[in-house]
Write an enzyme that holds these catalytic residues in place. Sequence first.
Site, mmCIF file in Angstrom:
data_model
loop_
_atom_site.group_PDB
_atom_site.id
_atom_site.type_symbol
_atom_site.label_atom_id
_atom_site.label_comp_id
_atom_site.label_asym_id
_atom_site.label_seq_id
_atom_site.Cartn_x
_atom_site.Cartn_y
_atom_site.Cartn_z
ATOM 1 N N ARG A 168 0.990 -1.273 -0.061
ATOM 2 C CA ARG A 168 -0.030 -0.056 -0.072
ATOM 3 C C ARG A 168 1.039 1.297 0.009
ATOM 4 N NH1 ARG A 168 -5.165 -1.630 1.062
ATOM 5 N NH2 ARG A 168 -5.388 -3.547 2.223
ATOM 6 N N ASP B 83 20.304 7.154 -0.578
ATOM 7 C CA ASP B 83 20.023 5.607 -1.524
ATOM 8 C C ASP B 83 21.262 5.069 -1.198
ATOM 9 O OD1 ASP B 83 17.466 6.499 -2.433
ATOM 10 O OD2 ASP B 83 18.637 7.936 -3.951
ATOM 11 N N SER C 165 17.218 -5.172 -0.449
ATOM 12 C CA SER C 165 15.979 -5.073 0.065
ATOM 13 C C SER C 165 14.814 -5.716 -1.071
ATOM 14 C CB SER C 165 15.559 -3.323 -0.147
ATOM 15 O OG SER C 165 14.205 -3.148 -0.058
#
Lengths: 511, 511
Positions: free
Chosen positions: B213, B274, B282
Amino acid sequence: MSLSHAVPSRPRPSLRARRLRLHTQSEPIVVMRADCPVCRSEGLSARSQVLLSSGGHEVIATLYQVEGEAMLAPDEAGLSESAWEILAVEEGEAVEVRHAPALESLSHVRRRIYGHRLDGPAFDAIVRDIVAGRYTEVHLAAFLTASAAFALDETEIYELTRAMVEAGDRLDWEEPVVMDKHCVGGLPGNRTTPLVVAVVAAHGLTIPKTSSRAITSPAGTADTMETLAPVDLDMATLKRVVKAEGGCIAWGGAVHLSPADNHLVRVEREMDIDTEGQLIASVLSKKIAAGATHCVIDIPVGATAKIRSQDDAERLSRLTDAVAARFGLKTTCLITDGSHPVGRGIGPALEAHDLLAILKNDRRAPDDLRRRAARIAGAALEIGGKAEPGRGFELALETLRDGRAWEKFQRICEAQGGLRTPPVAKHAQPLPAPVSGRVVHINSRKLARLAKLAGAPRARAAGVYMHVRLGSEVKRGEPMIDLHAETQAELDYALDYAERSPDIIEVELPT
Amino acid sequence: MSLSHAVPSRPRPSLRARRLRLHTQSEPIVVMRADCPVCRSEGLSARSQVLLSSGGHEVIATLYQVEGEAMLAPDEAGLSESAWEILAVEEGEAVEVRHAPALESLSHVRRRIYGHRLDGPAFDAIVRDIVAGRYTEVHLAAFLTASAAFALDETEIYELTRAMVEAGDRLDWEEPVVMDKHCVGGLPGNRTTPLVVAVVAAHGLTIPKTSSRAITSPAGTADTMETLAPVDLDMATLKRVVKAEGGCIAWGGAVHLSPADNHLVRVEREMDIDTEGQLIASVLSKKIAAGATHCVIDIPVGATAKIRSQDDAERLSRLTDAVAARFGLKTTCLITDGSHPVGRGIGPALEAHDLLAILKNDRRAPDDLRRRAARIAGAALEIGGKAEPGRGFELALETLRDGRAWEKFQRICEAQGGLRTPPVAKHAQPLPAPVSGRVVHINSRKLARLAKLAGAPRARAAGVYMHVRLGSEVKRGEPMIDLHAETQAELDYALDYAERSPDIIEVELPT
């Protein structure tokens, strides 16, 4: 050319300040209702960084959101103590809340993470944002880690120190020699500062000493000193005392020296990382801002001390001297034994009683504390031109023994508002040796915790009084330490911890 | 031999759980009275890390202390939602609180800060503590910075990825080819996933897609898809759908894949850094845990995208492919244009309408979104063995145009619980062009914010509908975008922001 439309610009809705009396150790927090009009109009979500403003004051805070009526009304902004103090609001006053602006200085932090050294303007920008409270814990941790992973070089430490000095107040004593002292990483009971100030000032040197209160220890120098005289001096009083007596022993809270340091230290403690460059910048920025020209730095080395090895201590000394020299600050680093506690008392009043015993030449005075103080004061007398090289220690001991230091100490206390008699605890209980034998280990960290559980530093008279030292011979049933507390409940907390911690003091059976 | 005395050990006092309904974005917080018996007996101070335990559940939380009666009784522990959920307590249930134990794995973080590479067991220990919620924000920031300042090498990225996979659930589809896709750094409106799944599954490949989401964006794939079919599927339903139709488009919340990632991503976002190694670990840990054997990775490159340059994108591709290969995962990285938004709708239902238009071959269907989806689906068909190299794009476009993708999409939606019609907003207002000219700049970030202020993603139908694209010619007064909202108040919030932000869409006068 811009997107435009017919709707007139509305004034931004504001919230009413509500004091939550929430203690966060200086991290500003605001709690708002998830359904409050500002969260809706600004699109704020939990853990957003927000800019609070009210009556010309501003602070960046972390937002937490709450549902339901219990804590807040929809138009209230609940403030932590730190946010409340910085904004200087009254209950119900209007507070504007919006997204915190992007932090340009984070680009420097990012550059350093990727291996680029930083220059003066970059450190200025970072320190400015830190002092303004714009860095979150995460940003501070990133800056500190980036400064450790790729160690700051001498020039960077210099620039960081300079930026930290310039971000706060700076004192000028208009004296050719202004002495200071510092101890890197505390040892329980190592309360040399009041003795050093008394000796140094007794010889006519200027030593305007400001010290901190305890943060995680059972007593800071300011806590101990406060049992002997007022220490919460405003700048005018502090200057008057120093002018009259040459020295003071005051709390540093009234002056804002190197304010960035408080933010960095908080996060360093949580990371449990010693970053050499940060340590040097932290110590030197405070000394330079305080107007010192000369400084003696005590570096205790020991297994549970901040500095663990002789090599580390020597590298730290060299780098500290080199950076200090760039500011014209003359430093002497003393590498000392940090393997066990110093003196007999641990806790504000108990340490004050040790100091009085030394100053008054009481026969029970702890000789280790006296000698440590004399070593530091002696080094100060030498670099300050009051003793020949190699003769400072003897001169300092003599000054403590012949009453000159006691005389000066009393005059300083009177000038600060009057000498006081440190309190004595209502409750005291000895903890006996479980067996006869020799003390082979004393855990300084656990001893400090024991003193805190007994109520120190809040309860001034509370703490630990040590009958034994490392190497002492004890007989079964004889007291090894006394616990001092103001209430029976606190005495019980401390006793309970002692019960659960069999390794605070270890006694070895004779072989 | 231990220090011992006559006081019997007391049971530790416990507190009563109190739900504060405080939202902290997954950071566990406990609020206690400064004068509560546990703070006294354990010597806890504000911002201490504490271990909460109740009925076999444990969580490490940050302690804040409150004074006075208003928020809590002295024997209550006020819990944030995250702490409440992890402890799984009821109102008033007993909670034990004590100092958090020292974290052994931080010694690995410290070692890496000082330039030592870490091995598999070190990453295992770190990831285990992160997943258990034992790392504070400061610890997470230190780990992430240490992994960036001295970049993780290929072997370290492999070990970190492996540790992250092993710390959570892992799915096994018992199929030779299990396809997945990922987009690095979102572009507003770039909702290719449902189209890719439909095309790939239509050709008989297995593609069990789980999506997130929105966290900071106006819509996540799961939010958009939920306006078309149920997405909150339990594991059994998800498996049944994939077995029947070859693919699903579900919310990933029901499966616990790579749980360490959620903690790391939260702090990375706040640091705005980053870290290439973390990014690869990830992405790949989630894909491997999800049981993928093949994966297409979309890397949009643009000035305001996550990846800013072609060079960075190419290095990221190479390293991703190399690490993935060690797990037997075959990856194809596509470097795409990330300079402007994709499609017409921004917001869950508005994006769903774009998807339906493409699937149904509506003449207003956004061709850029169709072509992006076809490029990704085409690459998947090629590595999955369903298209010759270089022929995947055409086959995917054909599958979208001839109704096969629409047919498959409907079957997947039915299997997930039934195809739905996305809602349409109650309020819509066009924002007209201020002058005639050409659209020369669209600020994706501000456009996303505008959609959120209008209520997206919570209000499913809310958001932004774009009439213009980069380079479009517009006439003064013609609508450039429409704002959609469920309430007049939300429409007003968005309009107010548009008023204050003249650079969302820039129109250049003809020269």
